[in-house]
Design an enzyme around this catalytic site. Structure first.
Site, mmCIF file in Angstrom:
data_model
loop_
_atom_site.group_PDB
_atom_site.id
_atom_site.type_symbol
_atom_site.label_atom_id
_atom_site.label_comp_id
_atom_site.label_asym_id
_atom_site.label_seq_id
_atom_site.Cartn_x
_atom_site.Cartn_y
_atom_site.Cartn_z
ATOM 1 N N ASP A 82 -16.059 -59.389 -15.150
ATOM 2 C CA ASP A 82 -16.851 -58.149 -15.244
ATOM 3 C C ASP A 82 -17.279 -57.749 -13.832
ATOM 4 O O ASP A 82 -17.261 -58.576 -12.915
ATOM 5 C CB ASP A 82 -18.093 -58.348 -16.130
ATOM 6 C CG ASP A 82 -18.893 -57.054 -16.268
ATOM 7 O OD1 ASP A 82 -18.292 -56.021 -16.617
ATOM 8 O OD2 ASP A 82 -20.108 -57.053 -15.994
ATOM 9 N N SER A 83 -17.713 -56.499 -13.703
ATOM 10 C CA SER A 83 -18.210 -56.043 -12.401
ATOM 11 C C SER A 83 -19.489 -56.800 -12.005
ATOM 12 O O SER A 83 -19.828 -56.847 -10.830
ATOM 13 C CB SER A 83 -18.492 -54.541 -12.452
ATOM 14 O OG SER A 83 -19.484 -54.281 -13.425
ATOM 15 N N TYR A 133 -19.232 -50.488 -11.078
ATOM 16 C CA TYR A 133 -17.907 -49.867 -11.001
ATOM 17 C C TYR A 133 -17.915 -48.477 -11.642
ATOM 18 O O TYR A 133 -17.026 -47.681 -11.434
ATOM 19 C CB TYR A 133 -16.885 -50.704 -11.797
ATOM 20 C CG TYR A 133 -16.340 -51.942 -11.136
ATOM 21 C CD1 TYR A 133 -16.921 -52.502 -10.011
ATOM 22 C CD2 TYR A 133 -15.210 -52.562 -11.681
ATOM 23 C CE1 TYR A 133 -16.390 -53.659 -9.446
ATOM 24 C CE2 TYR A 133 -14.666 -53.710 -11.116
ATOM 25 C CZ TYR A 133 -15.268 -54.258 -10.006
ATOM 26 O OH TYR A 133 -14.736 -55.393 -9.449
ATOM 27 N N GLY A 134 -18.954 -48.262 -12.494
ATOM 28 C CA GLY A 134 -18.948 -47.131 -13.422
ATOM 29 C C GLY A 134 -18.697 -45.753 -12.860
ATOM 30 O O GLY A 134 -18.163 -44.891 -13.543
ATOM 31 N N CYS A 166 -15.193 -55.853 -19.369
ATOM 32 C CA CYS A 166 -15.761 -54.684 -18.695
ATOM 33 C C CYS A 166 -15.010 -53.467 -19.214
ATOM 34 O O CYS A 166 -13.773 -53.404 -19.103
ATOM 35 C CB CYS A 166 -15.565 -54.837 -17.187
ATOM 36 S SG CYS A 166 -16.068 -53.404 -16.234
ATOM 37 N N ASN A 167 -15.741 -52.547 -19.801
ATOM 38 C CA ASN A 167 -15.086 -51.355 -20.363
ATOM 39 C C ASN A 167 -14.494 -50.477 -19.275
ATOM 40 O O ASN A 167 -13.428 -49.892 -19.450
ATOM 41 C CB ASN A 167 -16.102 -50.526 -21.158
ATOM 42 C CG ASN A 167 -16.502 -51.220 -22.446
ATOM 43 O OD1 ASN A 167 -15.945 -50.958 -23.485
ATOM 44 N ND2 ASN A 167 -17.465 -52.134 -22.368
ATOM 45 N N THR A 168 -15.201 -50.379 -18.153
ATOM 46 C CA THR A 168 -14.725 -49.508 -17.077
ATOM 47 C C THR A 168 -13.373 -50.006 -16.567
ATOM 48 O O THR A 168 -12.432 -49.221 -16.383
ATOM 49 C CB THR A 168 -15.776 -49.468 -15.945
ATOM 50 O OG1 THR A 168 -17.050 -49.188 -16.530
ATOM 51 C CG2 THR A 168 -15.442 -48.404 -14.921
ATOM 52 N N GLU A 177 -28.471 -54.608 -13.359
ATOM 53 C CA GLU A 177 -28.083 -55.403 -12.180
ATOM 54 C C GLU A 177 -29.298 -55.722 -11.300
ATOM 55 O O GLU A 177 -29.323 -56.728 -10.617
ATOM 56 C CB GLU A 177 -27.016 -54.670 -11.355
ATOM 57 C CG GLU A 177 -25.632 -54.641 -11.995
ATOM 58 C CD GLU A 177 -24.924 -56.001 -11.998
ATOM 59 O OE1 GLU A 177 -24.900 -56.676 -10.960
ATOM 60 O OE2 GLU A 177 -24.401 -56.395 -13.062
ATOM 61 N N CYS A 237 -20.248 -50.432 -23.020
ATOM 62 C CA CYS A 237 -20.382 -51.029 -21.683
ATOM 63 C C CYS A 237 -20.999 -52.387 -21.920
ATOM 64 O O CYS A 237 -22.019 -52.497 -22.634
ATOM 65 C CB CYS A 237 -21.290 -50.181 -20.795
ATOM 66 S SG CYS A 237 -21.710 -50.995 -19.234
ATOM 67 N N THR A 238 -20.412 -53.413 -21.354
ATOM 68 C CA THR A 238 -20.867 -54.769 -21.692
ATOM 69 C C THR A 238 -22.248 -55.096 -21.113
ATOM 70 O O THR A 238 -22.843 -56.106 -21.482
ATOM 71 C CB THR A 238 -19.837 -55.819 -21.232
ATOM 72 O OG1 THR A 238 -19.567 -55.621 -19.833
ATOM 73 C CG2 THR A 238 -18.550 -55.699 -22.023
ATOM 74 N N HIS A 239 -22.742 -54.253 -20.206
ATOM 75 C CA HIS A 239 -24.113 -54.457 -19.719
ATOM 76 C C HIS A 239 -25.161 -54.006 -20.747
ATOM 77 O O HIS A 239 -26.294 -54.460 -20.707
ATOM 78 C CB HIS A 239 -24.361 -53.642 -18.441
ATOM 79 C CG HIS A 239 -23.818 -54.238 -17.191
ATOM 80 N ND1 HIS A 239 -22.475 -54.342 -16.934
ATOM 81 C CD2 HIS A 239 -24.456 -54.746 -16.094
ATOM 82 C CE1 HIS A 239 -22.299 -54.882 -15.733
ATOM 83 N NE2 HIS A 239 -23.489 -55.136 -15.206
HETATM 84 N N1 DGL Z 1 -19.901 -53.942 -17.748
HETATM 85 C C1 DGL Z 1 -19.200 -52.795 -17.226
HETATM 86 C C2 DGL Z 1 -18.605 -51.991 -18.396
HETATM 87 O O1 DGL Z 1 -18.469 -52.556 -19.483
HETATM 88 C C3 DGL Z 1 -20.118 -52.071 -16.307
HETATM 89 C C4 DGL Z 1 -19.469 -51.178 -15.406
HETATM 90 C C5 DGL Z 1 -20.155 -50.941 -14.098
HETATM 91 O O2 DGL Z 1 -20.126 -51.823 -13.253
HETATM 92 O O3 DGL Z 1 -20.647 -49.817 -13.910
HETATM 93 O O4 DGL Z 1 -18.228 -50.868 -18.260
#
Ligand code: DGL
Length: 273
Positions: A10-11, A42-43, A73-75, A158, A192-194
């Protein structure tokens, strides 16, 4: 071939919400978690940048001996997965696989919605990729997908700022914006996994009758199913029940942030890409 851990990428911290469910559901395997906290979020980054960062991390996980990598990570799943699968994977050992989190999530949508109006909270990158509406409509053309990009939510997580009133302001703002798109939304996917880390705060603003779906368990079920169907890969996933954590940023910071939602102490190591 030497067995190796399952790579989870993940990011930053978000993938831990997925890893937690992997460990619960499939505790026998070893997991190698890599958070690219130094370059999160990353978003809001371009397709090229997300691809470049994600590929670098996948490459590193392969070099660490992982044969299977999950982009938790979805992104990255939205912006990098297809290119990696189509253009890059054939440069590696033919057994290597990279999987994402969007497809398994879209498959279960109909188990939840009765109104066929589904809301998605995601990063700007995931929303603009249109991955959720495209994937959901491939399977269920009758479902109407309403999306809301929440660019402040990942930085709040974060930076461990989720419980203050400033966070509430940004959470309510996007909840109101999504719900104003349709009165019929009965299911919201946290794309988004966050975001599962914000679940308690979200519940303050989302009416009780609307279901909020986190991906972790769904992706864990899907991984279990995948491993059952791919015996050749399953047999080279090492099984000592060990979980190791790596971050591209300061391990001390990672450990503090990660422990909050991992539940127990986390001892990460720094990794150079
Ligand atoms: N956990 C990432 C996701 O699922 C977060 C992306 C990010 O870093 O903005 O999209």
């Amino acid at each position: 071939m030497q067995p190796g851990p399952i790579g989870v990428f993940d990011s930053g911290y978000g993938g831990l919400t997925v890893l937690k469910e992997f460990v619960k559901k499939l505790p026998q395997y070893d997991y190698f978690y890599l958070g690219d906290n130094a370059r999160a979020p990353y978003g809001s980054r371009s397709f090229d940048t997300v691809y470049e960062y994600t590929f670098e991390c996948v490459n590193r996980l392969f070099a660490e001996g992982c044969h299977l990598v999950i982009l938790a990570c979805n992104t990255s799943s939205a912006k990098a997965l297809r290119t990696i699968q189509q253009k890059d994977l054939h440069h590696f050992d033919s057994i290597k696989r990279v999987l994402g989190v969007i497809r398994p999530t879209t498959e279960i949508v109909k188990e939840y919605t009765k109104t066929n109006h589904v809301g998605i909270f995601a990063t700007s990158g995931t929303v603009s990729s249109q991955s959720y509406p495209i994937e959901i409509n491939k399977l269920y053309p009758e479902v109407i997908v309403h999306q809301e990009a929440c660019p402040m939510w990942v930085p709040l997580v974060e930076n461990n700022e989720i419980t203050n009133s400033g966070a509430d302001y940004f959470i309510q703002k996007h909840v109101d914006a999504l719900l104003s798109k349709s009165d019929d939304i009965d299911t919201i996917i946290l794309g988004c996994t966050h975001y599962p880390i914000l679940l308690n705060q979200l519940r303050k603003f989302v009416p009780e009758q609307i279901k909020i779906i986190s991906q972790g368990e769904i992706v864990a079920n899907s991984l279990q199913d995948y491993l059952l169907r791919h015996n050749e890969l399953e047999t080279i996933c090492s099984k000592n029940s060990q979980v190791s954590f790596y971050t591209t940023d300061f391990p001390d910071n990672f450990d503090k942030g990660a422990s909050i939602f991992w539940g127990t102490e986390v001892n990460s190591k720094h990794i150079l890409l």
